[in-house]
Write an enzyme that holds these catalytic residues in place. Structure first.
Site, PDB file in Angstrom:
ATOM      1  N   SER A  58      -3.797   4.731  36.048  1.00 37.04           N
ATOM      2  CA  SER A  58      -2.620   5.599  36.376  1.00 37.04           C
ATOM      3  C   SER A  58      -2.772   6.235  37.675  1.00 37.04           C
ATOM      4  O   SER A  58      -3.187   5.868  38.775  1.00 37.04           O
ATOM      5  CB  SER A  58      -2.270   5.967  35.247  1.00 37.04           C
ATOM      6  OG  SER A  58      -0.776   6.731  35.144  1.00 37.04           O
ATOM      7  N   ASP A  72       5.990  -2.382  33.632  1.00 39.95           N
ATOM      8  CA  ASP A  72       5.741  -0.914  33.542  1.00 39.95           C
ATOM      9  C   ASP A  72       6.749   0.099  34.346  1.00 39.95           C
ATOM     10  O   ASP A  72       6.852  -0.119  35.366  1.00 39.95           O
ATOM     11  CB  ASP A  72       4.269  -0.694  34.485  1.00 39.95           C
ATOM     12  CG  ASP A  72       3.523   0.600  33.918  1.00 39.95           C
ATOM     13  OD1 ASP A  72       4.141   1.490  33.692  1.00 39.95           O
ATOM     14  OD2 ASP A  72       2.243   0.361  34.016  1.00 39.95           O
ATOM     15  N   HIS A 104       0.445   0.813  30.505  1.00 38.27           N
ATOM     16  CA  HIS A 104      -0.849   1.671  30.808  1.00 38.27           C
ATOM     17  C   HIS A 104      -1.026   2.879  29.839  1.00 38.27           C
ATOM     18  O   HIS A 104      -1.888   3.477  30.125  1.00 38.27           O
ATOM     19  CB  HIS A 104      -0.840   2.069  32.279  1.00 38.27           C
ATOM     20  CG  HIS A 104       0.005   3.211  32.580  1.00 38.27           C
ATOM     21  ND1 HIS A 104       1.333   3.024  32.944  1.00 38.27           N
ATOM     22  CD2 HIS A 104      -0.195   4.455  32.765  1.00 38.27           C
ATOM     23  CE1 HIS A 104       1.615   4.317  33.348  1.00 38.27           C
ATOM     24  NE2 HIS A 104       0.958   5.006  33.065  1.00 38.27           N
TER      25      HIS A 104
END
Length: 681
Positions: A513, A599, A645
């Site tokens: 990230s 995402d 994530h």
């Protein structure tokens, strides 16, 4: 309340479906309710206001909504909607789809070379996991709840933090990663749902908490730098929430309650680190806040737990963990240093307010959770006698300080096998994050223990931008200070090599990230320090992302990265470190990226742009320096169709972890896996 569910039940919960649960009332009767997951809006729709008292004027931030203004229709009510017009596919969308397909085909070709090693690693991790956590019926934690399964039903083990009474539930809903509404549902004669609070400022995120004595529900609206709290009196749950202290820029505070006094954890006053203060419930403004206890400089407050006569603070200082026990009876503070191997706390779910013992677990990346307790009666720390998993004894922990570019000392935590010799020849895996004031995750992971057993060195670099040394450590590494985090990371790796922990050709960096910002920036500025990088959903296209205000998190995260649309100097500063913006034709380490097709936090489009540009730079450099024996780094992108994530379950993460480790073993030419022979092929 905290959550434990069966794997099937958890899967349903994570899919955002409403489900029936059974919870115990105070009278131990089973009652049935419908609880909606926080990750999906409730299945009711707020309609137009009823009555002439309703207006459509813009509401101020953090508006408390009078319930009589709203009505709610349950699931099944038809609401007129506009038909969507057919939208033609644009050229850019077509190119995106072609690029996505190309990368997926590329991964399918490349993954075959890692298949055998990935399988071996996965089998070993499964064996370790079975050994470490061979337990019975799971009690899986999700958010603030604990559920477990019996006979096909999902049960709450105790009342939810968000229940104002046995039949009145307060809850939030998450939409496009933003949580800005609070609802109240009653389960009396007829179920009824109302919207009672709404937050208009996109920088703020709303959550609900219950004070330890269950006197108040707190509606907390927090941005990265400012907070505001409203109280719901559980004895009078239909009264409008009461404001504690109006939001003030830069002021963070959180609320607990004891004996008709609010205990306020806050940054109010100087220095701007956390302090525990108190004020009467009836006079809660900050002009009435009185200091109870202030943290020492460079101390991180990890957690705080309130009891009837005590308060326990879980602290980090200079890499070590402490308990500070504040007695409200004797007005004294006792500080207890915890075992040196420990890196993380985990408080056991919601001990009773009047209990005489506080239970918690200690862990590290290579030490499975071990249970401890603090006894208020005995005034001492108790190590629990029953311990199924022994603490690992052959792993050495070293804490170092690296001197950064501006002379700031940056902590590093290093783990290695005590039996290892010639550490300069051992593979080194460096971990970094450095954003949002969040500490590096140093809880136990099976793969970390496996790496130690295989002779790896693990290094955790606690760079600025994280929270390991308190709020100032974060402030000194965000916004116009992001480059300090990069300088810190470089200083850490240089020091490790100087001290004989591995060398560049055996060194890799792992980040996820926002940690991808620093890892990606290091690849641009100092590629010679490392051989390989593994990135999970990395934030590598900072500038383009922060210029797209339609994305769900952009406005909220301007306090972390800045606003390049409103500030030209900010734009230039982001350009100076953004991984995508600074790719150049040079030798790079090999890079393995796992990204997720849907995402919302890190858009796949930015990752695709980064990979394409990086791969071109690598190929251009290779064509210019085409000498015999020159190494061409691998740039690999593994796009997952599902998942995100955020922390996945053990089963979901296993394949990804195995692929990452197979890649690292091959790139660093580590050939000592169990059952492995002479080659890393």
């Amino acid at each position: 309340m905290k959550v434990g569910v069966s794997r099937v039940g958890l899967q349903n919960l994570l899919q955002g479906l409403s489900f029936s649960i059974k919870y115990y009332s105070k009278h131990n009767h089973l009652q049935t309710a419908c609880l909606y997951s926080k990750i999906k809006p409730p299945k009711c729709h707020i309609l137009d206001c009823s009555g002439s008292t309703c207006t459509h004027q813009p509401l101020p931030p953090g508006s408390v909504l009078p319930w009589r203004f709203f009505s709610c229709k349950q699931e099944g009510t038809k609401i007129p909607s506009k038909k969507k017009k057919n939208k033609s596919i644009t050229t850019s969308e077509l190119l995106y789809e072609e690029l996505l397909k190309s990368e997926q085909e590329n991964w399918n070709d490349i993954s075959a070379s890692y298949k055998t090693m990935t399988k071996r690693i996965k089998e070993k991790l499964e064996e370790l996991h079975k050994c470490m956590f061979n337990s019975g019926s799971p009690r899986i934690r999700f958010g603030e709840n604990v559920y477990f399964e019996e006979n096909g039903c999902i049960f709450l083990s105790k009342a939810d933090d968000e229940w104002a009474t046995n039949d009145i539930l307060y809850y939030t809903s998450l939409k496009n990663l933003r949580c800005q509404n609070v609802f109240m549902t009653t389960f009396t004669h007829q179920k009824h749902t109302e919207l009672v609070y709404t937050e208009q400022d996109a920088r703020f995120f709303v959550d609900i908490h219950c004070t330890k004595d269950r006197r108040f529900l707190t509606i907390n609206s927090n941005s990265k730098t400012t907070s505001e709290v409203w109280l719901v009196d559980c004895r009078h749950p239909f009264k409008l929430p009461a404001l504690v202290q109006a939001r003030t820029k830069g002021l963070i505070y959180h609320i607990e309650h004891r004996n008709d006094e609010l205990y306020i954890l806050t940054t109010y006053g100087e220095p701007a680190e956390y302090k525990l203060m108190k004020a009467p419930v009836t006079s809660s403004g900050m002009e009435n806040w009185q200091l109870v206890y202030a943290l020492e400089e460079k101390t991180k407050l990890v957690d705080l737990e309130m009891f009837s006569d005590h308060c326990i603070m879980f602290l980090k200082n200079a890499g070590h963990l402490y308990l500070n026990v504040i007695s409200f009876v004797s007005d004294s503070v006792q500080s207890i240093k915890l075992p040196t191997w420990a890196c993380e706390f985990e408080l056991e779910s919601h001990p009773e307010h009047t209990t005489s013992t506080c239970y918690f677990q200690l862990t590290s990346p290579v030490h499975p959770p071990k249970r401890f307790a603090y006894s208020f009666k005995e005034n001492n720390l108790i190590e629990q006698a029953v311990q199924e998993v022994p603490i690992i004894t052959n792993c050495h922990t070293t804490r170092l300080l690296a001197k950064s570019k501006d002379e700031t000392l940056v902590p590093i935590t290093v783990f290695h096998n005590m039996n290892s010799k010639e550490l300069h020849r051992k593979p080194l895996l460096v971990h970094v994050y450095g954003a949002y004031g969040i500490d590096l995750n140093m809880s136990f992971k099976e793969e970390k223990l496996m790496l130690i057993e295989e002779g790896w060195i693990l290094a955790y670099c606690h760079v600025r931008g994280g929270g390991e040394l308190g709020l100032s450590w974060h402030k000194d590494g965000c916004h116009r200070n992001k480059l300090k985090g990069l300088h810190d990371l470089k200083a850490c790796i240089v020091l490790l090599h100087q001290l004989g922990f591995s060398q560049p050709k055996y060194t890799a960096v792992a980040a996820a990230s926002a940690g991808g910002v620093l890892a990606g920036a290091l690849c641009n500025t100092d590629p010679e320090l490392i051989r390989a990088v593994v990135l999970q959903a990395p934030f590598v296209d900072v500038l383009n992302t922060m210029m797209k205000t339609h994305l769900p998190l952009t406005i909220e995260e301007q306090e972390e990265w800045g606003n390049p649309l409103a500030d030209e100097k900010c734009m230039e500063y982001i350009k100076s470190y953004c991984p995508y913006q600074n790719i150049k034709t040079q030798c790079y380490p090999s890079v393995f990226i796992t990204a997720y097709e849907n995402d919302q936090r890190v858009p796949l489009s930015g990752v695709l742009r980064y990979v394409q540009k990086l791969r071109k730079a690598v190929l251009d450099h290779g064509s210019r320096t085409s000498k015999k024996g020159n190494r061409i780094p691998n740039i690999i992108l593994d796009i997952q169709a599902n998942g995100s994530h955020c922390d996945p379950s053990w089963e979901d993460s296993l394949d990804g972890v195995a692929r990452h480790l197979a890649f690292l073993n091959k790139e660093l030419e580590v050939c000592n896996l169990q059952h492995h022979t002479k080659s890393c092929q």
